[in-house]
Design an enzyme around this catalytic site. Sequence first.
Site, PDB file in Angstrom:
ATOM      1  N   ASP A  14       0.810  -1.222   0.000  1.00 38.18           N
ATOM      2  CA  ASP A  14       0.000   0.000   0.000  1.00 38.18           C
ATOM      3  C   ASP A  14       0.843   1.272   0.000  1.00 38.18           C
ATOM      4  O   ASP A  14       0.440   2.304   0.534  1.00 38.18           O
ATOM      5  CB  ASP A  14      -0.962   0.026   1.196  1.00 38.18           C
ATOM      6  CG  ASP A  14      -1.901  -1.165   1.197  1.00 38.18           C
ATOM      7  OD1 ASP A  14      -2.242  -1.632   0.095  1.00 38.18           O
ATOM      8  OD2 ASP A  14      -2.280  -1.624   2.279  1.00 38.18           O
ATOM      9  N   LYS A  17       1.852   2.163  -5.166  1.00 36.67           N
ATOM     10  CA  LYS A  17       2.411   1.631  -6.418  1.00 36.67           C
ATOM     11  C   LYS A  17       1.516   1.935  -7.622  1.00 36.67           C
ATOM     12  O   LYS A  17       1.985   2.358  -8.671  1.00 36.67           O
ATOM     13  CB  LYS A  17       2.601   0.108  -6.289  1.00 36.67           C
ATOM     14  CG  LYS A  17       3.555  -0.289  -5.177  1.00 36.67           C
ATOM     15  CD  LYS A  17       3.598  -1.794  -4.976  1.00 36.67           C
ATOM     16  CE  LYS A  17       2.350  -2.387  -4.360  1.00 36.67           C
ATOM     17  NZ  LYS A  17       2.093  -2.017  -2.960  1.00 36.67           N
ATOM     18  N   ALA A  40      -4.021  -7.706  -3.739  1.00 34.62           N
ATOM     19  CA  ALA A  40      -3.583  -6.336  -4.013  1.00 34.62           C
ATOM     20  C   ALA A  40      -4.788  -5.414  -4.194  1.00 34.62           C
ATOM     21  O   ALA A  40      -5.855  -5.844  -4.620  1.00 34.62           O
ATOM     22  CB  ALA A  40      -2.732  -6.311  -5.282  1.00 34.62           C
ATOM     23  N   GLY A  41      -4.584  -4.146  -3.849  1.00 33.91           N
ATOM     24  CA  GLY A  41      -5.577  -3.119  -4.147  1.00 33.91           C
ATOM     25  C   GLY A  41      -4.787  -1.882  -4.512  1.00 33.91           C
ATOM     26  O   GLY A  41      -4.153  -1.286  -3.650  1.00 33.91           O
ATOM     27  N   HIS A  42      -4.746  -1.560  -5.775  1.00 35.36           N
ATOM     28  CA  HIS A  42      -3.933  -0.437  -6.255  1.00 35.36           C
ATOM     29  C   HIS A  42      -4.846   0.711  -6.674  1.00 35.36           C
ATOM     30  O   HIS A  42      -5.661   0.561  -7.578  1.00 35.36           O
ATOM     31  CB  HIS A  42      -3.037  -0.884  -7.427  1.00 35.36           C
ATOM     32  CG  HIS A  42      -2.015  -1.913  -7.014  1.00 35.36           C
ATOM     33  ND1 HIS A  42      -1.132  -2.484  -7.881  1.00 35.36           N
ATOM     34  CD2 HIS A  42      -1.739  -2.437  -5.794  1.00 35.36           C
ATOM     35  CE1 HIS A  42      -0.351  -3.331  -7.223  1.00 35.36           C
ATOM     36  NE2 HIS A  42      -0.716  -3.329  -5.954  1.00 35.36           N
ATOM     37  N   ARG A 144       2.766 -28.593  -7.030  1.00 36.87           N
ATOM     38  CA  ARG A 144       2.587 -29.156  -8.380  1.00 36.87           C
ATOM     39  C   ARG A 144       1.206 -29.778  -8.594  1.00 36.87           C
ATOM     40  O   ARG A 144       1.066 -30.782  -9.283  1.00 36.87           O
ATOM     41  CB  ARG A 144       3.714 -30.172  -8.670  1.00 36.87           C
ATOM     42  CG  ARG A 144       5.068 -29.493  -8.644  1.00 36.87           C
ATOM     43  CD  ARG A 144       6.193 -30.447  -8.479  1.00 36.87           C
ATOM     44  NE  ARG A 144       6.165 -31.071  -7.164  1.00 36.87           N
ATOM     45  CZ  ARG A 144       7.091 -31.922  -6.732  1.00 36.87           C
ATOM     46  NH1 ARG A 144       8.093 -32.244  -7.512  1.00 36.87           N
ATOM     47  NH2 ARG A 144       7.006 -32.431  -5.533  1.00 36.87           N
ATOM     48  N   GLN A 223       1.916  -6.017  -3.235  1.00 39.53           N
ATOM     49  CA  GLN A 223       2.355  -6.151  -1.840  1.00 39.53           C
ATOM     50  C   GLN A 223       3.639  -5.320  -1.643  1.00 39.53           C
ATOM     51  O   GLN A 223       3.834  -4.352  -2.342  1.00 39.53           O
ATOM     52  CB  GLN A 223       2.570  -7.624  -1.463  1.00 39.53           C
ATOM     53  CG  GLN A 223       1.278  -8.431  -1.350  1.00 39.53           C
ATOM     54  CD  GLN A 223       0.684  -8.822  -2.683  1.00 39.53           C
ATOM     55  OE1 GLN A 223       1.339  -9.441  -3.502  1.00 39.53           O
ATOM     56  NE2 GLN A 223      -0.561  -8.470  -2.921  1.00 39.53           N
ATOM     57  N   VAL A 411       2.554  14.164  -3.370  1.00 35.37           N
ATOM     58  CA  VAL A 411       1.975  15.020  -2.327  1.00 35.37           C
ATOM     59  C   VAL A 411       0.446  14.978  -2.304  1.00 35.37           C
ATOM     60  O   VAL A 411      -0.201  15.884  -1.806  1.00 35.37           O
ATOM     61  CB  VAL A 411       2.468  16.483  -2.471  1.00 35.37           C
ATOM     62  CG1 VAL A 411       3.961  16.574  -2.185  1.00 35.37           C
ATOM     63  CG2 VAL A 411       2.143  17.041  -3.863  1.00 35.37           C
TER      64      VAL A 411
HETATM   65  P1  GDP Z   1      -0.776   0.408  -3.597  1.00 39.19           P
HETATM   66  O1  GDP Z   1      -1.398  -0.853  -3.156  1.00 39.19           O
HETATM   67  O2  GDP Z   1       0.700   0.435  -3.355  1.00 39.19           O
HETATM   68  O3  GDP Z   1      -1.096   0.777  -5.014  1.00 39.19           O
HETATM   69  O4  GDP Z   1      -1.378   1.547  -2.660  1.00 39.19           O
HETATM   70  P2  GDP Z   1      -2.930   1.696  -2.210  1.00 39.19           P
HETATM   71  O5  GDP Z   1      -3.701   2.203  -3.362  1.00 39.19           O
HETATM   72  O6  GDP Z   1      -3.420   0.466  -1.544  1.00 39.19           O
HETATM   73  O7  GDP Z   1      -2.787   2.758  -1.051  1.00 39.19           O
HETATM   74  C1  GDP Z   1      -2.297   4.037  -1.266  1.00 39.19           C
HETATM   75  C2  GDP Z   1      -3.369   5.030  -0.845  1.00 39.19           C
HETATM   76  O8  GDP Z   1      -2.790   6.314  -0.708  1.00 39.19           O
HETATM   77  C3  GDP Z   1      -4.461   5.186  -1.881  1.00 39.19           C
HETATM   78  O9  GDP Z   1      -5.656   5.489  -1.229  1.00 39.19           O
HETATM   79  C4  GDP Z   1      -3.988   6.375  -2.708  1.00 39.19           C
HETATM   80  O10 GDP Z   1      -5.041   7.076  -3.335  1.00 39.19           O
HETATM   81  C5  GDP Z   1      -3.347   7.223  -1.658  1.00 39.19           C
HETATM   82  N1  GDP Z   1      -2.204   8.022  -2.102  1.00 39.19           N
HETATM   83  C6  GDP Z   1      -1.256   7.719  -3.023  1.00 39.19           C
HETATM   84  N2  GDP Z   1      -0.302   8.673  -3.055  1.00 39.19           N
HETATM   85  C7  GDP Z   1      -0.656   9.584  -2.149  1.00 39.19           C
HETATM   86  C8  GDP Z   1      -0.047  10.806  -1.686  1.00 39.19           C
HETATM   87  O11 GDP Z   1       1.021  11.205  -2.121  1.00 39.19           O
HETATM   88  N3  GDP Z   1      -0.702  11.486  -0.700  1.00 39.19           N
HETATM   89  C9  GDP Z   1      -1.873  11.061  -0.172  1.00 39.19           C
HETATM   90  N4  GDP Z   1      -2.431  11.796   0.788  1.00 39.19           N
HETATM   91  N5  GDP Z   1      -2.477   9.923  -0.578  1.00 39.19           N
HETATM   92  C10 GDP Z   1      -1.862   9.189  -1.543  1.00 39.19           C
HETATM   93  P1  IMO Z   2      -0.957  -4.101  -2.268  1.00 41.65           P
HETATM   94  O1  IMO Z   2      -0.497  -4.643  -3.601  1.00 41.65           O
HETATM   95  C1  IMO Z   2      -0.956  -4.576   2.072  1.00 41.65           C
HETATM   96  C2  IMO Z   2      -1.031  -8.673   3.618  1.00 41.65           C
HETATM   97  C3  IMO Z   2      -2.285  -9.133   4.338  1.00 41.65           C
HETATM   98  C4  IMO Z   2      -1.685 -10.131   5.318  1.00 41.65           C
HETATM   99  C5  IMO Z   2      -0.564 -10.770   4.497  1.00 41.65           C
HETATM  100  C6  IMO Z   2      -0.948 -12.095   3.853  1.00 41.65           C
HETATM  101  O2  IMO Z   2      -2.232  -3.378  -2.316  1.00 41.65           O
HETATM  102  O3  IMO Z   2       0.160  -3.336  -1.626  1.00 41.65           O
HETATM  103  P2  IMO Z   2      -2.491 -12.763   1.784  1.00 41.65           P
HETATM  104  O4  IMO Z   2      -3.942 -12.532   1.528  1.00 41.65           O
HETATM  105  O5  IMO Z   2      -1.579 -12.199   0.748  1.00 41.65           O
HETATM  106  O6  IMO Z   2      -2.171 -14.205   2.093  1.00 41.65           O
HETATM  107  O7  IMO Z   2      -2.181 -11.969   3.171  1.00 41.65           O
HETATM  108  O8  IMO Z   2      -0.233  -9.840   3.494  1.00 41.65           O
HETATM  109  N1  IMO Z   2      -1.255  -8.136   2.255  1.00 41.65           N
HETATM  110  C7  IMO Z   2      -1.182  -6.837   1.936  1.00 41.65           C
HETATM  111  N2  IMO Z   2      -0.992  -5.757   2.708  1.00 41.65           N
HETATM  112  N3  IMO Z   2      -1.070  -4.426   0.724  1.00 41.65           N
HETATM  113  C8  IMO Z   2      -1.242  -5.510  -0.061  1.00 41.65           C
HETATM  114  O9  IMO Z   2      -1.247  -5.423  -1.408  1.00 41.65           O
HETATM  115  C9  IMO Z   2      -1.348  -6.777   0.543  1.00 41.65           C
HETATM  116  N4  IMO Z   2      -1.544  -8.030   0.077  1.00 41.65           N
HETATM  117  C10 IMO Z   2      -1.469  -8.850   1.134  1.00 41.65           C
HETATM  118  O10 IMO Z   2      -2.919  -8.072   5.001  1.00 41.65           O
HETATM  119  O11 IMO Z   2      -1.085  -9.443   6.387  1.00 41.65           O
HETATM  120 MG    MG Z   3      -2.903  -1.550  -1.838  1.00 38.42          MG
END
Ligand code: GDP
Ligand code: IMO
Ligand code: MG
Length: 427
Positions: A14, A17, A40-42, A144, A223, A411
């Site tokens: 998180d 990315k 993942a949640g991007h 496997r 991750q 930012v």
């Molecule tokens: P990812 O999994 O690495 O793609 O990251 P996530 O999307 O799960 O979490 C990042 C969160 O921070 C999201 O809600 C983005 O919209 C937010 N975000 C990303 N860059 C920035 C930043 O520079 N500032 C703030 N305040 N929020 C950001």
């Molecule tokens: P993104 O790509 C943050 C964490 C889970 C748990 C551990 C194992 O959005 O950064 P799993 O379901 O993979 O077996 O869970 O990994 N986890 C993440 N934490 N961002 C993620 O993805 C994650 N994907 C898995 O919370 O602790």
């Molecule tokens: Mg995420």
Amino acid sequence: MKKVDVLLGLQWGDEGKGKIVDVLTPSYDLIARFQGGPNAGHTLEFEGEKYILRSIPSGIFQGDKLNVIGNGVVLDPILFAEEARALSRSGHDLRKRLLISRKAHLILPTHRYIDAAQEAHKGSAKIGTTGKGIGPTYTDKIGRTGLRVGDIEHQLEERYQAAKERHLALLRAWDYPVEGLEELEQQWMEGIRYLQEFTFVDSEHFVNESLHRGQSVLAEGAQGSLLDIDFGSYPFVTSSSTISAGCCTGLGVAPRHIGEVYGIFKAYCTRVGAGPFPTELFDETGERLCSLGHEFGSVTGRRRRCGWLDLVALRYTVMLNGATRLIMMKSDVLDSFDTIRVCTDYEIKGELTRSFPYELSDEVKPHYTELKGWKCDTTQLTRYEDFPQELRDYITFIEEQIGVPIAVVSVGPDRAQTIALHPELLP
Ligand code: GDP
Ligand code: IMO
Ligand code: MG
């Protein structure tokens, strides 16, 4: 022949990315995911819209760029169909721009139950997984016995039934109730039919041929490095190789064809799920980071644990990945802080160390340096020249501690809130 650049998270996921992949996509021809799955949640934000991607690469919103789901990914047909259909409804048709590796493994409905059963059996030692069946799917891959996307073209039904029976026997032995399986299976089969509308490829050939033709490729990690199966805070990790080496096996790209490695980190730290976190804050400051940073999981909605930036961990993950450029995210979340702490060393049994230990036990105490906050709104800034001195000092401090330049500072969540400090270090 071009090289593959890799972008990945240096902390516990998180880091932001998705946002940065989207920002860099105009400079690449192809964006490829190499590991992970719908855990993942991007998040991407632009033009007032917000999207959350789980299995689909974050290059999907930029023009006619090609996107690849690589062999290292685990794919859930139900969640994939949900995600792709939502994008189609908002006017983003993917069929011509998304290729799926035949060697990517399929998440079956029963993998979800096994994930839940394993967590239930762990009691207080729960990992806090996303519940998406990630671990059990990778277990079948390594054992496997997995099903792959390519099997959709070869005796899928037979292979599916055999895997399901094996899983149900396990669940019976664990006395775990399996409710609602039939409905999930129907959705899964429907998801399989939907998947067949997409192009399946031998993505290792496709990616390498693209590089030979002089096309540029950006690999998108999921991750974070501290969740890596080998080097993360085991067993509180995910089940894939989240580091740059994972890009080689997850796409079929040789090590000598890896180019730049963009390592992304937040200006502080977060972690979702269980496991050690030396700089975690349990006080008002932690609450403040959580509320100012909106630190709630994009997939599960779970509250993310928050703490100060950990440079011992960051040095370690920069080393593991061979990161060549750093990208600092969410520094705006610190805009209102009087002082900001940064962990530079760990204290273990009274001794200071910069070496990341075998285990992050309770004996590991963070040793902090305090820096002055900048106390102003940075979310509208567009040029480094306008940065407050204290923010510049924060950046310089981290660069000196880590020894790798910070090329970009983010930012705010919007695509536009991204500032290149060293444009010459970007593609
Ligand atoms: P990812 O999994 O690495 O793609 O990251 P996530 O999307 O799960 O979490 C990042 C969160 O921070 C999201 O809600 C983005 O919209 C937010 N975000 C990303 N860059 C920035 C930043 O520079 N500032 C703030 N305040 N929020 C950001
Ligand atoms: P993104 O790509 C943050 C964490 C889970 C748990 C551990 C194992 O959005 O950064 P799993 O379901 O993979 O077996 O869970 O990994 N986890 C993440 N934490 N961002 C993620 O993805 C994650 N994907 C898995 O919370 O602790
Ligand atoms: Mg995420």
